[in-house]
Scaffold this motif. Structure first.
Motif, mmCIF file in Angstrom:
data_model
loop_
_atom_site.group_PDB
_atom_site.id
_atom_site.type_symbol
_atom_site.label_atom_id
_atom_site.label_comp_id
_atom_site.label_asym_id
_atom_site.label_seq_id
_atom_site.Cartn_x
_atom_site.Cartn_y
_atom_site.Cartn_z
ATOM 1 N N GLU A 108 0.009 3.538 -3.093
ATOM 2 C CA GLU A 108 -0.943 4.575 -2.716
ATOM 3 C C GLU A 108 -0.361 5.638 -1.792
ATOM 4 O OE1 GLU A 108 -4.622 2.800 -1.368
ATOM 5 O OE2 GLU A 108 -4.220 0.999 -2.550
ATOM 6 N N ARG A 109 0.901 5.444 -1.398
ATOM 7 C CA ARG A 109 1.571 6.397 -0.500
ATOM 8 C C ARG A 109 0.742 6.639 0.757
ATOM 9 N NH1 ARG A 109 3.694 7.088 -5.339
ATOM 10 N NH2 ARG A 109 5.769 8.001 -5.534
ATOM 11 N N ALA A 110 0.300 5.540 1.332
ATOM 12 C CA ALA A 110 -0.524 5.616 2.538
ATOM 13 C C ALA A 110 -0.349 4.330 3.339
ATOM 14 C CB ALA A 110 -1.996 5.817 2.179
ATOM 15 N N VAL A 111 -0.736 4.394 4.610
ATOM 16 C CA VAL A 111 -0.714 3.229 5.494
ATOM 17 C C VAL A 111 -2.066 3.142 6.175
ATOM 18 C CG1 VAL A 111 0.239 2.279 7.622
ATOM 19 C CG2 VAL A 111 1.775 3.228 5.904
ATOM 20 N N THR A 112 -2.678 1.966 6.113
ATOM 21 C CA THR A 112 -3.958 1.740 6.787
ATOM 22 C C THR A 112 -3.729 0.877 8.016
ATOM 23 O OG1 THR A 112 -5.181 1.908 4.708
ATOM 24 C CG2 THR A 112 -6.295 0.848 6.555
ATOM 25 N N PHE A 113 -4.111 1.385 9.190
ATOM 26 C CA PHE A 113 -3.924 0.666 10.449
ATOM 27 C C PHE A 113 -5.185 0.825 11.275
ATOM 28 C CE2 PHE A 113 -2.488 -0.018 14.774
ATOM 29 C CZ PHE A 113 -1.587 -1.072 14.645
ATOM 30 N N ASP A 114 -5.748 -0.291 11.713
ATOM 31 C CA ASP A 114 -6.993 -0.288 12.489
ATOM 32 C C ASP A 114 -8.108 0.465 11.775
ATOM 33 O OD1 ASP A 114 -6.067 -1.843 14.543
ATOM 34 O OD2 ASP A 114 -5.578 -0.175 15.889
ATOM 35 N N GLY A 115 -8.162 0.316 10.464
ATOM 36 C CA GLY A 115 -9.222 0.933 9.679
ATOM 37 C C GLY A 115 -9.036 2.391 9.364
ATOM 38 N N VAL A 116 -7.914 2.970 9.799
ATOM 39 C CA VAL A 116 -7.643 4.384 9.546
ATOM 40 C C VAL A 116 -6.504 4.487 8.536
ATOM 41 C CG1 VAL A 116 -6.956 6.597 10.539
ATOM 42 C CG2 VAL A 116 -8.381 5.020 11.860
ATOM 43 N N THR A 117 -6.734 5.247 7.472
ATOM 44 C CA THR A 117 -5.713 5.438 6.443
ATOM 45 C C THR A 117 -4.962 6.737 6.700
ATOM 46 O OG1 THR A 117 -7.008 4.219 4.796
ATOM 47 C CG2 THR A 117 -5.299 5.693 3.972
ATOM 48 N N ARG A 158 5.468 -2.802 -8.344
ATOM 49 C CA ARG A 158 5.345 -1.495 -7.706
ATOM 50 C C ARG A 158 6.665 -0.724 -7.681
ATOM 51 N NH1 ARG A 158 0.998 -4.256 -6.198
ATOM 52 N NH2 ARG A 158 -0.827 -3.164 -5.329
ATOM 53 N N PHE A 159 7.731 -1.347 -8.154
ATOM 54 C CA PHE A 159 8.998 -0.637 -8.296
ATOM 55 C C PHE A 159 9.116 -0.152 -9.727
ATOM 56 C CE2 PHE A 159 10.004 -3.142 -4.514
ATOM 57 C CZ PHE A 159 10.622 -2.180 -3.724
ATOM 58 N N LEU A 164 -1.858 9.218 5.327
ATOM 59 C CA LEU A 164 -1.036 9.532 4.168
ATOM 60 C C LEU A 164 0.423 9.672 4.570
ATOM 61 C CD1 LEU A 164 -3.265 12.175 2.327
ATOM 62 C CD2 LEU A 164 -3.052 9.734 1.846
ATOM 63 N N LEU A 165 1.312 9.228 3.687
ATOM 64 C CA LEU A 165 2.743 9.362 3.912
ATOM 65 C C LEU A 165 3.199 10.756 3.473
ATOM 66 C CD1 LEU A 165 3.779 5.841 2.609
ATOM 67 C CD2 LEU A 165 3.784 6.607 4.979
ATOM 68 N N PRO A 166 4.331 11.222 3.969
ATOM 69 C CA PRO A 166 4.797 12.570 3.612
ATOM 70 C C PRO A 166 5.192 12.663 2.144
ATOM 71 C CG PRO A 166 6.465 11.396 4.885
ATOM 72 C CD PRO A 166 5.229 10.556 4.934
ATOM 73 N N THR A 167 5.271 13.879 1.639
ATOM 74 C CA THR A 167 5.712 14.118 0.267
ATOM 75 C C THR A 167 6.959 14.991 0.284
ATOM 76 O OG1 THR A 167 4.245 16.036 0.098
ATOM 77 C CG2 THR A 167 3.403 13.931 -0.718
ATOM 78 N N PRO A 168 7.888 14.739 -0.623
ATOM 79 C CA PRO A 168 7.907 13.602 -1.547
ATOM 80 C C PRO A 168 8.140 12.303 -0.794
ATOM 81 C CG PRO A 168 10.001 14.758 -1.596
ATOM 82 C CD PRO A 168 9.103 15.589 -0.731
ATOM 83 N N PHE A 169 7.750 11.188 -1.422
ATOM 84 C CA PHE A 169 7.942 9.873 -0.817
ATOM 85 C C PHE A 169 8.700 9.013 -1.821
ATOM 86 C CE2 PHE A 169 6.285 5.488 -0.030
ATOM 87 C CZ PHE A 169 6.913 5.290 1.188
ATOM 88 N N GLU A 179 0.833 -1.206 0.000
ATOM 89 C CA GLU A 179 0.000 0.000 0.000
ATOM 90 C C GLU A 179 0.866 1.253 0.000
ATOM 91 O OE1 GLU A 179 -3.689 2.027 2.531
ATOM 92 O OE2 GLU A 179 -2.403 0.533 3.482
ATOM 93 N N SER A 180 1.961 1.220 0.740
ATOM 94 C CA SER A 180 2.834 2.389 0.820
ATOM 95 C C SER A 180 3.438 2.724 -0.533
ATOM 96 C CB SER A 180 3.949 2.139 1.838
ATOM 97 O OG SER A 180 3.424 1.850 3.111
ATOM 98 N N LEU A 181 3.907 1.714 -1.259
ATOM 99 C CA LEU A 181 4.565 1.948 -2.534
ATOM 100 C C LEU A 181 3.596 2.474 -3.586
ATOM 101 C CD1 LEU A 181 6.861 -1.210 -2.765
ATOM 102 C CD2 LEU A 181 7.560 1.127 -2.241
#
Length: 328
Positions: free
Chosen positions: A134-143, A174-175, A145-150, A130-132
């Motif tokens: 969508e640039r996000a992390v989902t944990f316990d149902g909460v998404t 995804r690479f 967003l990762l910082p930019t640039p990533f 998901e990180s690679l």
């Protein structure tokens, strides 16, 4: 006048990026091409997989790039006992508030070195999917967003080494680029030994570009003009990987998008606001092969993904443009 200013902006950006790449080259000997490809991925908002035997400078290259860019940097050392929560984060009980709080993992950074990605289990590898993309992390149902640039640069040892887990196709896809450093030449290795004796090998670098610079580079790369004929050429190249007699699984649409964006980034590095067929041909050997699966009999005939891509590039007709195209 607007067209002239635009081209000047691309030329100025090219000079700035080349200055940063030259800065990295003061530490990494003889790898100018590989450094350029890493910056192609950065401009295209993609990620890089560096594969080679231990000791050829994969980790040093990533660290040097991170140091030359004034961005938050974190390293994740993948090991067989690493858990997904060690990457994405964990929920911790707070005795003061009598509630669980989420603590971000090391993936929450702008530049991330994932060292020896194939030394951990597939379960932990999957934590990056998901990180690679969508640039996000989902944990316990909460998404979140990762910082930019990533920007993720992962290293891996060849899968024939003991204690490694081959990356699944979904992860490889995804690479954006897969790069191999290779051994240095005798002259390059001589320079490395000289620097080691002088105590200058592996020295830290001062940052030459900020995160705002990177975001501006990425925005500029996304605006590189792409002619319809070149879009068809890119589609034809990808389609050929799906119909080639030696290929079991061809390149995905995600790979086609990656090919186009990587070519736009390369054009930006060269100071151009328009795409050329050569841009697509130059990045294709790094974008396409790791997204393909060959038939078993092709392996027996010592055919590789790289040779298939080279054959496709050599046989696919290239669009031809006249002087009016370059005089836009």
């Amino acid at each position: 006048m607007a067209q002239v200013k635009q081209r000047e902006a691309y030329e100025q950006t090219s000079r700035q990026i080349i200055q940063v790449m030259d800065h990295v080259s003061t530490v990494i000997v003889g790898k100018a091409r590989e450094i350029e490809l890493c910056f192609v991925a950065l401009l295209a908002k993609g990620h890089v997989l560096l594969e080679d035997v231990p000791g050829v400078g994969k980790t040093r290259l990533v660290k040097s790039i991170a140091q030359s860019l004034d961005c938050q940097f974190k390293r994740i050392q993948f090991t067989p006992d690493l858990l997904p929560s060690d990457v994405t984060g964990i929920s911790v009980y707070n005795q003061g508030t009598h509630d669980f709080e989420y603590r971000e993992g090391p993936i929450f950074s702008q530049i991330v070195l994932v060292d020896e990605i194939n030394r951990t289990s597939p379960r932990t590898q999957a934590a990056l999917l998901e990180s690679l993309e969508e640039r996000a992390v989902t944990f316990d149902g909460v998404t979140r967003l990762l910082p930019t640039p990533f920007f993720v640069l992962a290293t891996q040892n060849p899968i024939e080494y003991e204690g490694t887990f081959p990356l699944p196709e979904a992860q490889l896809d995804r690479f954006l680029l897969k790069i191999s450093l290779g051994y240095p030449s005798k002259d390059e290795e001589f320079q490395i030994l000289e620097r080691s004796l002088a105590g200058t090998f592996g020295q830290d670098l001062e940052p030459l570009a900020t995160q705002n610079d990177i975001l501006a580079w990425q925005a500029l790369a996304s605006r590189v003009f792409v002619d319809q004929g070149l879009l068809r050429y890119a589609v034809d190249l990808v389609a050929r990987t799906r119909t080639h007699e030696s290929v079991y699984l061809g390149v995905s649409p995600r790979g086609a998008i990656g090919l186009l964006h990587a070519a736009q980034a390369l054009a930006t590095l060269r100071g151009r606001d328009y795409l050329l067929p050569d841009d697509l041909k130059e990045v294709a050997p790094y974008v396409l092969p790791h997204r393909m699966i060959l038939k078993p009999d092709a392996r027996l005939r010592q055919i590789t993904e790289a040779t298939v891509v080279a054959e496709i590039l050599a046989s696919q007709p290239v669009p031809v443009y006249g002087a009016s195209f370059f005089a836009r």
